[in-house]
Enzyme design. Sequence first.
Site, PDB file in Angstrom:
ATOM      1  N   GLU A  40      28.936 173.433  52.368  1.00 38.88           N
ATOM      2  CA  GLU A  40      29.619 172.428  53.188  1.00 38.88           C
ATOM      3  C   GLU A  40      29.710 171.077  52.492  1.00 38.88           C
ATOM      4  OE1 GLU A  40      27.470 174.591  54.395  1.00 38.88           O
ATOM      5  OE2 GLU A  40      28.349 175.527  56.168  1.00 38.88           O
ATOM      6  N   ASP A  81      26.755 172.319  64.487  1.00 41.15           N
ATOM      7  CA  ASP A  81      25.309 172.326  64.213  1.00 41.15           C
ATOM      8  C   ASP A  81      24.999 172.309  62.716  1.00 41.15           C
ATOM      9  OD1 ASP A  81      24.294 173.704  67.146  1.00 41.15           O
ATOM     10  OD2 ASP A  81      26.312 174.144  66.468  1.00 41.15           O
ATOM     11  N   PHE A  82      25.970 172.727  61.885  1.00 38.12           N
ATOM     12  CA  PHE A  82      25.730 172.782  60.443  1.00 38.12           C
ATOM     13  C   PHE A  82      25.935 171.419  59.773  1.00 38.12           C
ATOM     14  CE2 PHE A  82      27.459 177.458  60.454  1.00 38.12           C
ATOM     15  CZ  PHE A  82      26.438 177.830  61.310  1.00 38.12           C
ATOM     16  N   HIS A 111      22.987 176.722  67.144  1.00 36.34           N
ATOM     17  CA  HIS A 111      24.397 177.137  67.187  1.00 36.34           C
ATOM     18  C   HIS A 111      25.056 176.824  68.522  1.00 36.34           C
ATOM     19  CE1 HIS A 111      22.881 179.570  63.833  1.00 36.34           C
ATOM     20  NE2 HIS A 111      24.130 179.757  63.439  1.00 36.34           N
TER      21      HIS A 111
END
Lengths: 345, 324
Positions: A72, A97-98, A141
């Site tokens: 990411e 959430d990431f 998540h």
Amino acid sequence: MVKIETSPQQVTSRKLTVSKAMVEGIAQEMERDPSVIVLGEDVGAYGGIFSSTTGLLERFGPGRILDTPISETAFIGLGTGAAVEGMRPIVELMFVDFFGVAMDQIYNHMAKIHYESGGNVLVPMVLMTAVGGGYSDGAQHSQCLWGTFAHLPGMKVVVPSSPADAKGLMISAIRDENPVVYMFHKGVMGLPWMTKSTHALGDVPEESYTVPIGKAAITRSGTDVTVVTLSLSVHHSLDVADELAKEGIECEVVDLRSLVPLDRATVLESVAKTGRLVVVDEDYQSFGLSGEIAAIIAEEDPRLLRCPMKRVCVPDTPIPYARSLEQATLPTPTRIAAAIRDVMA
Amino acid sequence: MENSTRLDLYRQMVLIRTFEETILREYHADKAPIWDIGAGLIPGEMHLSAGQEPVAVAVCANLTPDDAVTATHRPHHFAIAHGMSLERLAAEIYGREDGLGRGRGGHMHLFDPSIHFSCSGIIAEGYPPALGQAFAFKSKGSQAVAVAVTGEGAANQGAFHESLNLAAAWRLPVVFVIEDNDWAISVPRSLSTSVASNAERAKAYGIPGERIEDNSLEDIFAAAKRAVDRARSGGGPTLLEVHTLRLWGHFEGDAQGYRPDLDGVAQRDPLPAYEMHLRALGVADDDVIKGAVTEAQARVEAAISFAKSSPIPEPSSATRYVFS
């Protein structure tokens, strides 16, 4: 509510889900503007884990629809650099959430370059990301986190709830000269493999159109209580408002649609009319959107409220896995109805 | 290397050194008798690049203004070598309206779209945006390349590794440059890094890696030429690591008590060494060298004077440029 670019006579609409409306908006912009590209994890052959890019690879090919490695930091930064050079990337962060693995590229780079350059560098980029819980995906998540993004300067933040807004806000986000974080709740997408919301399907004009970023929508007019909300909670609030109307309680439901910029005027006007306020927010309660809405009233005129406001948010706890526990933390219709009855008491 | 190139790169190094020495003097001038990092005409952290000039001039000699450079928190040498206006650079350092960022950025956040130059103050995080610039160049069918610079300490950061992999997987026209100045602030590379040469790490990503020793301008130039040519011709990224020298502290005010090599630092200064090299080759004599210094001093003085006369940003304008 929507700004149609063609004359009204030409407008034809049909019912689409939020996900199909989003994809249509992306596809129409990609047809119009060759600098628009989409990149992220599983946006190609899979079509986006939450169907945000279905069919785009087939239409636009691998040169414009790019599956990335699970990196990411690298690919969000790549989006920023491509935007700086005049492209209009739509970068998908699969789950909001990431963000923890890539936040530096988001808040220190994507969001700040325009300011640090004294306005000399534009970053016309969309960071689209899935948010929200309700299907037992656990603490890593299921979060919404829009308050976190809205808190940090330099990013516009849009959160559609209806199919028509999903398309029009996407087109506005792509055309915006600033970075826009586009946060779609998995529960509003109309996915066949998730609990259905009837509001996930709605009329969407076929033509290209924009919905202005920074303008809230009154999705239901009412005189007794203002419900300020967004995303999937709009769906719940509309359902609750229907039920409470049978008891003679008339709710005005304000769908914020954008957190940055925030349409303070619409909130104030509605509260001035009803004198009562419930904020429904699927983000954590403290230090976030619900407190910000309270501050708008407190700073403008606390006397607008004839009784104390109520907040229906996720308590300051990680989202639990067990269905019984998760449902206890989410702003469910039951909790929303209870809060409205409280302020009406 | 052509003698004319040698002379040109020498003059650029003199210009950079003169600029850094002037900023050094100006920075400390009004921080006496009590040293306060936030005081004076140039407030804040100041990371100067003296000793690292060969890397910037030798790499940028292979570039045109159409190529991108993303630099680090220590960016002045690359900014000047890539052709940034000294006036607008100085004005930004002084926090003035005529600065590149109208005083919003500061010396770690320099953005000049006319030469595709940007910075990141966050270690290794300038690499990912460089991938995007390279991607845009490739998509447009342009021959331009992106050069991404970090220090050796950054090679232990996730952004570094993610970027090498993605650039290699997508065969992007990027040249990754590591300036190994031995010190990640106060931590020597022996304590932080698992390999003797970061160039070895290129193997993990299937791309060429090359380490250049001794801060050698001419070796850097040749290696950078190979890397830039490879990127321009569609051959994908290269990783270069240059063993360079941090002549001064990590930032101004750094007493460097942790540094056992301080006594020998002046002997390793690349500027007098290159000057001797040019004299030995017969490319430069006293007149040429004096001329380079005089010209550099005049240009830097003009830039500093421009900066000091530029308006201080209006306090009421602090919230401008958050959005366009």
